[in-house]
Design a protein around this motif. Structure first.
Motif, PDB file in Angstrom:
ATOM      1  N   ARG B  96       0.836  -1.206   0.000  1.00 16.29           N
ATOM      2  CA  ARG B  96       0.000   0.000   0.000  1.00 16.29           C
ATOM      3  C   ARG B  96       0.866   1.248   0.000  1.00 16.29           C
ATOM      4  NH1 ARG B  96      -3.197  -2.561   3.934  1.00 16.29           N
ATOM      5  NH2 ARG B  96      -2.516  -1.141   5.561  1.00 16.29           N
ATOM      6  N   MET B  97       1.923   1.227   0.841  1.00 20.95           N
ATOM      7  CA  MET B  97       2.833   2.380   0.899  1.00 20.95           C
ATOM      8  C   MET B  97       3.461   2.630  -0.470  1.00 20.95           C
ATOM      9  SD  MET B  97       4.766   1.774   4.550  1.00 20.95           S
ATOM     10  CE  MET B  97       6.086   2.951   4.185  1.00 20.95           C
ATOM     11  N   MET B  98       3.922   1.538  -1.089  1.00 18.90           N
ATOM     12  CA  MET B  98       4.539   1.640  -2.413  1.00 18.90           C
ATOM     13  C   MET B  98       3.534   2.217  -3.424  1.00 18.90           C
ATOM     14  SD  MET B  98       7.502   0.817  -3.828  1.00 18.90           S
ATOM     15  CE  MET B  98       8.412  -0.688  -3.476  1.00 18.90           C
ATOM     16  N   ALA B  99       2.282   1.744  -3.346  1.00 23.33           N
ATOM     17  CA  ALA B  99       1.249   2.209  -4.271  1.00 23.33           C
ATOM     18  C   ALA B  99       0.962   3.694  -4.066  1.00 23.33           C
ATOM     19  CB  ALA B  99      -0.032   1.386  -4.091  1.00 23.33           C
ATOM     20  N   VAL B 100       0.908   4.102  -2.791  1.00 25.13           N
ATOM     21  CA  VAL B 100       0.588   5.500  -2.490  1.00 25.13           C
ATOM     22  C   VAL B 100       1.699   6.426  -2.967  1.00 25.13           C
ATOM     23  CG1 VAL B 100       0.346   7.159  -0.598  1.00 25.13           C
ATOM     24  CG2 VAL B 100      -0.952   5.008  -0.550  1.00 25.13           C
ATOM     25  N   MET B 101       2.933   5.976  -2.822  1.00 27.22           N
ATOM     26  CA  MET B 101       4.058   6.844  -3.172  1.00 27.22           C
ATOM     27  C   MET B 101       4.413   6.804  -4.655  1.00 27.22           C
ATOM     28  SD  MET B 101       6.591   6.461   0.112  1.00 27.22           S
ATOM     29  CE  MET B 101       6.894   4.723  -0.192  1.00 27.22           C
ATOM     30  N   SER B 102       3.818   5.879  -5.406  1.00 27.92           N
ATOM     31  CA  SER B 102       4.158   5.739  -6.830  1.00 27.92           C
ATOM     32  C   SER B 102       3.106   6.408  -7.707  1.00 27.92           C
ATOM     33  CB  SER B 102       4.243   4.261  -7.206  1.00 27.92           C
ATOM     34  OG  SER B 102       5.254   3.626  -6.475  1.00 27.92           O
ATOM     35  N   PRO B 103       3.502   6.837  -8.896  1.00 24.96           N
ATOM     36  CA  PRO B 103       2.533   7.379  -9.855  1.00 24.96           C
ATOM     37  C   PRO B 103       1.475   6.311 -10.133  1.00 24.96           C
ATOM     38  CG  PRO B 103       4.782   7.702 -10.629  1.00 24.96           C
ATOM     39  CD  PRO B 103       4.853   6.797  -9.442  1.00 24.96           C
ATOM     40  N   SER B 104       0.227   6.741 -10.293  1.00 21.35           N
ATOM     41  CA  SER B 104      -0.809   5.743 -10.540  1.00 21.35           C
ATOM     42  C   SER B 104      -1.182   5.668 -12.024  1.00 21.35           C
ATOM     43  CB  SER B 104      -2.038   6.041  -9.687  1.00 21.35           C
ATOM     44  OG  SER B 104      -2.548   7.304 -10.013  1.00 21.35           O
ATOM     45  N   LYS B 113      15.323  14.472 -13.743  1.00 27.01           N
ATOM     46  CA  LYS B 113      16.077  15.636 -13.261  1.00 27.01           C
ATOM     47  C   LYS B 113      15.120  16.814 -13.153  1.00 27.01           C
ATOM     48  CE  LYS B 113      20.306  14.023 -13.730  1.00 27.01           C
ATOM     49  NZ  LYS B 113      21.365  14.117 -12.751  1.00 27.01           N
ATOM     50  N   MET B 114      15.370  17.718 -12.262  1.00 24.75           N
ATOM     51  CA  MET B 114      14.597  18.948 -12.157  1.00 24.75           C
ATOM     52  C   MET B 114      13.094  18.684 -12.152  1.00 24.75           C
ATOM     53  SD  MET B 114      16.872  21.503 -14.559  1.00 24.75           S
ATOM     54  CE  MET B 114      16.365  20.923 -16.162  1.00 24.75           C
ATOM     55  N   ASN B 115      12.649  17.715 -11.383  1.00 25.67           N
ATOM     56  CA  ASN B 115      11.218  17.407 -11.359  1.00 25.67           C
ATOM     57  C   ASN B 115      10.437  18.430 -10.537  1.00 25.67           C
ATOM     58  OD1 ASN B 115       9.033  15.641 -12.093  1.00 25.67           O
ATOM     59  ND2 ASN B 115       8.889  15.145  -9.907  1.00 25.67           N
ATOM     60  N   TYR B 116      11.034  18.922  -9.460  1.00 25.82           N
ATOM     61  CA  TYR B 116      10.398  19.893  -8.577  1.00 25.82           C
ATOM     62  C   TYR B 116       8.934  19.574  -8.312  1.00 25.82           C
ATOM     63  CZ  TYR B 116      14.653  22.328  -9.837  1.00 25.82           C
ATOM     64  OH  TYR B 116      15.967  22.639 -10.073  1.00 25.82           O
ATOM     65  N   PHE B 117       8.693  18.433  -7.746  1.00 28.49           N
ATOM     66  CA  PHE B 117       7.334  18.016  -7.368  1.00 28.49           C
ATOM     67  C   PHE B 117       6.363  18.010  -8.543  1.00 28.49           C
ATOM     68  CE2 PHE B 117       9.465  19.921  -3.756  1.00 28.49           C
ATOM     69  CZ  PHE B 117       9.426  18.880  -2.850  1.00 28.49           C
ATOM     70  N   GLY B 118       6.860  17.638  -9.706  1.00 31.88           N
ATOM     71  CA  GLY B 118       5.958  17.468 -10.849  1.00 31.88           C
ATOM     72  C   GLY B 118       5.963  18.626 -11.832  1.00 31.88           C
ATOM     73  N   ILE B 119       6.537  19.769 -11.420  1.00 23.72           N
ATOM     74  CA  ILE B 119       6.553  20.925 -12.325  1.00 23.72           C
ATOM     75  C   ILE B 119       7.424  20.607 -13.547  1.00 23.72           C
ATOM     76  CG2 ILE B 119       7.288  23.333 -12.585  1.00 23.72           C
ATOM     77  CD1 ILE B 119       6.568  23.730  -9.642  1.00 23.72           C
TER      78      ILE B 119
END
Lengths: 192, 192, 192
Positions: B96-104, B113-119
């Motif tokens: 569940r933890m893995m699922a929550v922390m991974s892209p769905s 690189k330079m992901n900045y929380f999805g930006i």
């Protein structure tokens, strides 16, 4: 079985059969020869990390030194290794942001681990110099002299708005077809 | 050397030798043909980063377009690119933890690189759209239409507890043997 | 066409031509055989991340199990997977810093994503154990038993000052030439 003049036609026929088998085999061998890999190594350099780009050039110059043709296809962050400067004028907002946040030459490449704002990269360069290992820039020069083909990915350049005058000289430009053209005829292919 | 009727047996013998050499050669050529690579490109997609998965699909669709069979073996984080949703019910704590922390889904993949929380990922998608480059989802659709084989790694799925109804349709399931079966007969292999 | 004694020379000539074509073909086939890939898989293990090193060993043991020779060339961070301890005495400052900041055995390798100071790696190991998947250390043992060749990159060792007594037993030492020697004769090559 005694052979007489009247039995020679079978001999000629047998020979015709041999000739036919031989011709078929020759065409199969020609097909095999056409499809066999060339003495070539092809790699995608996707990463713009100093350590990975170094690994790419160690392999590239090593392969060229033992007589392989080498094709390096630089894409995405890998293009940073080919920059000589970053220009902002005439670029769109995101292209400018990308340019500002990216290394503007191989000298500014970070390491993939323990970079600590560039200290890791400086440390790695110093450790290499201490052991008389060529620098990345020297390896790139060596690659050039050995005839390694360096291709800057057109699509990545287009998406990131990287212009000719931002890249070092002596590069070829090409798309994925250019990479595949070489990769499919290679003895080894790597994605770095 | 004059040839007479009494000397024809050697001719027959010579022919038998030729036939034997030819038969041996035919079997060597058949062996070479059996071992020669197919028109195939195989890749492991280990990364779940948008930029790397994009590179994988650019190569995959490019290779399929020039007539290669293409096999993509998605493992570890690469499976995130194949998700259509994340489900938590019936999973163990770590799953569940893995699922929550991974892209769905592929739409949520970060950049390496330079992901900045999805930006960074949004910025890359916008820059691609601005230059009329197909989105990752369009490329995946294209890959499907071109017959690219996409395999979801069984062991990774098992370890992370990813279920069938979390993955997009049209995938095959397989282990490392499935990857190797294709990779060993390929003209190019990549680990992305 | 009636064949008489006086016409037999052409028959011998025809046979000589066949023999010559056959000899040429034999030499072309021998050349193809010499150049064809061996049953071999070669990989560079550049990464020192648990998840990537695991992927490398899953592929390596899988390939060895189906009869391939396997060569793993460990370089840069990949060397961390081969350590049994870190020693500081007798090292230069940067070498000591590198040793202190690096895992001192495969048991300490981080994961490439969501590591959270080692929690991610522990979580992955636990999830694998829950599904009865062999641990990295068991896979390395299995690789050894299957005759997988593991080479520690000389240049990386030299640059980072890694000594023999810091590495596990049973390794070979070699440079890029050693990797290329195997890679150019391989059916699949990967950079991990």
């Amino acid at each position: 079985m005694p052979v007489t003049d009247t039995e020679t036609p079978p001999v000629a026929a047998a020979e015709a059969i041999l000739r036919e088998r031989l011709a078929q085999l020759e065409s199969r061998v020609a097909e095999l020869e056409a499809r066999q890999p060339e003495d070539r190594v092809s790699m995608v350099v996707f990463s713009g990390d100093l350590d990975k780009v170094l690994a790419a050039f160690v392999i590239a110059t090593g392969a060229a030194a033992v007589g392989q043709e080498v094709s390096m296809f630089f894409t995405f962050w890998g293009l940073n290794a080919l920059k000589k400067r970053s220009q902002l004028a005439g670029k769109r907002l995101f292209e400018r942001m990308m340019a500002v946040m990216s290394p503007s030459s191989s000298l500014e490449l970070p390491v993939s681990k323990m970079n600590y704002f560039g200290i890791g990269a400086k440390m790695l360069r110093k450790m290499m110099a201490d052991k008389n290992v060529s620098s990345l820039e020297e390896m790139m020069e060596m690659a050039r002299e050995l005839g390694v083909k360096m291709v800057a990915c057109e699509m990545s350049r287009d998406v990131m708005g990287i212009r000719d005058d931002e890249l070092v000289d002596g590069l070829e430009s090409g798309g994925v077809g250019s990479f595949l053209g070489d990769a499919l005829d290679s003895r080894a292919t790597l994605f770095i």
